[in-house]
Design a protein around this motif. Structure first.
Motif, mmCIF file in Angstrom:
data_model
loop_
_atom_site.group_PDB
_atom_site.id
_atom_site.type_symbol
_atom_site.label_atom_id
_atom_site.label_comp_id
_atom_site.label_asym_id
_atom_site.label_seq_id
_atom_site.Cartn_x
_atom_site.Cartn_y
_atom_site.Cartn_z
ATOM 1 N N LEU A 117 36.591 32.906 37.822
ATOM 2 C CA LEU A 117 36.467 33.317 36.427
ATOM 3 C C LEU A 117 37.201 34.636 36.175
ATOM 4 O O LEU A 117 37.997 34.744 35.235
ATOM 5 N N VAL A 118 36.966 35.632 37.025
ATOM 6 C CA VAL A 118 37.626 36.933 36.853
ATOM 7 C C VAL A 118 39.136 36.788 36.989
ATOM 8 O O VAL A 118 39.901 37.357 36.208
ATOM 9 N N HIS A 119 39.576 36.007 37.974
ATOM 10 C CA HIS A 119 41.004 35.829 38.184
ATOM 11 C C HIS A 119 41.663 35.193 36.959
ATOM 12 O O HIS A 119 42.722 35.640 36.503
ATOM 13 N N GLU A 120 41.042 34.168 36.426
ATOM 14 C CA GLU A 120 41.641 33.487 35.272
ATOM 15 C C GLU A 120 41.581 34.337 34.010
ATOM 16 O O GLU A 120 42.546 34.387 33.257
ATOM 17 N N ILE A 121 40.471 35.044 33.777
ATOM 18 C CA ILE A 121 40.404 35.950 32.628
ATOM 19 C C ILE A 121 41.401 37.085 32.822
ATOM 20 O O ILE A 121 42.021 37.544 31.861
ATOM 21 N N GLY A 122 41.572 37.510 34.067
ATOM 22 C CA GLY A 122 42.540 38.571 34.353
ATOM 23 C C GLY A 122 43.942 38.216 33.884
ATOM 24 O O GLY A 122 44.692 39.087 33.442
ATOM 25 N N HIS A 123 44.293 36.931 33.942
ATOM 26 C CA HIS A 123 45.592 36.508 33.407
ATOM 27 C C HIS A 123 45.681 36.807 31.914
ATOM 28 O O HIS A 123 46.746 37.149 31.407
ATOM 29 N N HIS A 124 44.572 36.670 31.213
ATOM 30 C CA HIS A 124 44.518 36.953 29.775
ATOM 31 C C HIS A 124 44.921 38.398 29.499
ATOM 32 O O HIS A 124 45.579 38.687 28.510
ATOM 33 N N PHE A 125 44.524 39.297 30.378
ATOM 34 C CA PHE A 125 44.792 40.720 30.178
ATOM 35 C C PHE A 125 46.006 41.221 30.936
ATOM 36 O O PHE A 125 46.361 42.387 30.829
ATOM 37 N N GLY A 126 46.626 40.363 31.756
ATOM 38 C CA GLY A 126 47.767 40.806 32.544
ATOM 39 C C GLY A 126 47.375 41.798 33.622
ATOM 40 O O GLY A 126 48.149 42.691 33.962
ATOM 41 N N LEU A 127 46.160 41.642 34.173
ATOM 42 C CA LEU A 127 45.665 42.578 35.185
ATOM 43 C C LEU A 127 46.294 42.324 36.547
ATOM 44 O O LEU A 127 46.646 41.196 36.881
ATOM 45 N N SER A 128 46.348 43.369 37.346
ATOM 46 C CA SER A 128 46.819 43.244 38.726
ATOM 47 C C SER A 128 45.696 42.666 39.581
ATOM 48 O O SER A 128 44.522 42.675 39.187
ATOM 49 N N ASP A 129 46.042 42.205 40.780
ATOM 50 C CA ASP A 129 45.020 41.717 41.709
ATOM 51 C C ASP A 129 44.015 42.819 42.037
ATOM 52 O O ASP A 129 42.810 42.568 42.126
ATOM 53 N N ASP A 130 44.484 44.048 42.216
ATOM 54 C CA ASP A 130 43.583 45.166 42.517
ATOM 55 C C ASP A 130 42.597 45.393 41.376
ATOM 56 O O ASP A 130 41.406 45.632 41.610
ATOM 57 N N ASP A 131 43.082 45.322 40.124
ATOM 58 C CA ASP A 131 42.196 45.466 38.965
ATOM 59 C C ASP A 131 41.127 44.377 38.983
ATOM 60 O O ASP A 131 39.945 44.639 38.754
ATOM 61 N N MET A 132 41.545 43.124 39.267
ATOM 62 C CA MET A 132 40.597 42.010 39.258
ATOM 63 C C MET A 132 39.567 42.149 40.370
ATOM 64 O O MET A 132 38.388 41.864 40.167
ATOM 65 N N TYR A 133 39.982 42.605 41.543
ATOM 66 C CA TYR A 133 39.030 42.799 42.641
ATOM 67 C C TYR A 133 38.026 43.895 42.278
ATOM 68 O O TYR A 133 36.853 43.802 42.629
ATOM 69 N N GLY A 134 38.464 44.921 41.564
ATOM 70 C CA GLY A 134 37.556 45.986 41.109
ATOM 71 C C GLY A 134 36.514 45.455 40.140
ATOM 72 O O GLY A 134 35.327 45.817 40.209
#
Length: 140
Positions: A117-134
């Motif tokens: 869920l976080v990984h896919e929503i992270g695409h919505h925001f253009g987040l980095s992998d590090d941001d998503m892991y945080g």
């Protein structure tokens, strides 16, 4: 410290689509409040498998290759204002591939649903992998 009793695996059915929706709702509810506030309008859907068109588009070899998918216009690409007639941004979680992955790894199902869920929503925001892991760590 005592541990919880082991579940009776012999009598437990596989989690249903409704069970997965509940897992996704709980996972979303544990995400940091500021992150959830930015997700306004994102629709979360649970399906057993991706459809054939999605599998072809994503160049998947099998229907088990894709755990989740973001569809829509990410904020990184178009800003926060939706265009007239545009479908809402959506995140799909695919139950059967997630269950297959879960069976082969050492993660809990709740952790895995949160991760996808976080990984896919992270695409919505253009987040980095590090941001998503945080964000994931803050939800745990």
């Amino acid at each position: 410290m005592t541990s919880a009793p082991a579940p009776d695996w012999a009598s437990l059915p596989a989690p249903s689509l409704d069970d997965f929706e509940t897992l996704a709702e709980k996972a979303f509810g544990r995400l940091p409040a500021e992150f959830r506030a930015l997700c306004e309008g994102v629709v979360i859907k649970v399906e057993d498998f991706p459809d054939d068109e999605t599998l072809d588009e994503m160049q998947c070899e099998t229907e088990f290759d894709l755990l989740g998918l973001f569809r829509g216009t990410g904020l990184a690409q178009a800003g926060a204002t939706p265009q007239t007639g545009q479908f809402p941004n959506m995140v799909w979680l695919y139950r059967r591939p997630i269950l297959d992955y879960w069976a082969a790894h050492e993660e809990t199902l709740g952790h895995l649903v949160t991760h996808v869920l976080v990984h896919e929503i992270g695409h919505h925001f253009g987040l980095s992998d590090d941001d998503m892991y945080g964000i994931e760590a803050a939800a745990e």
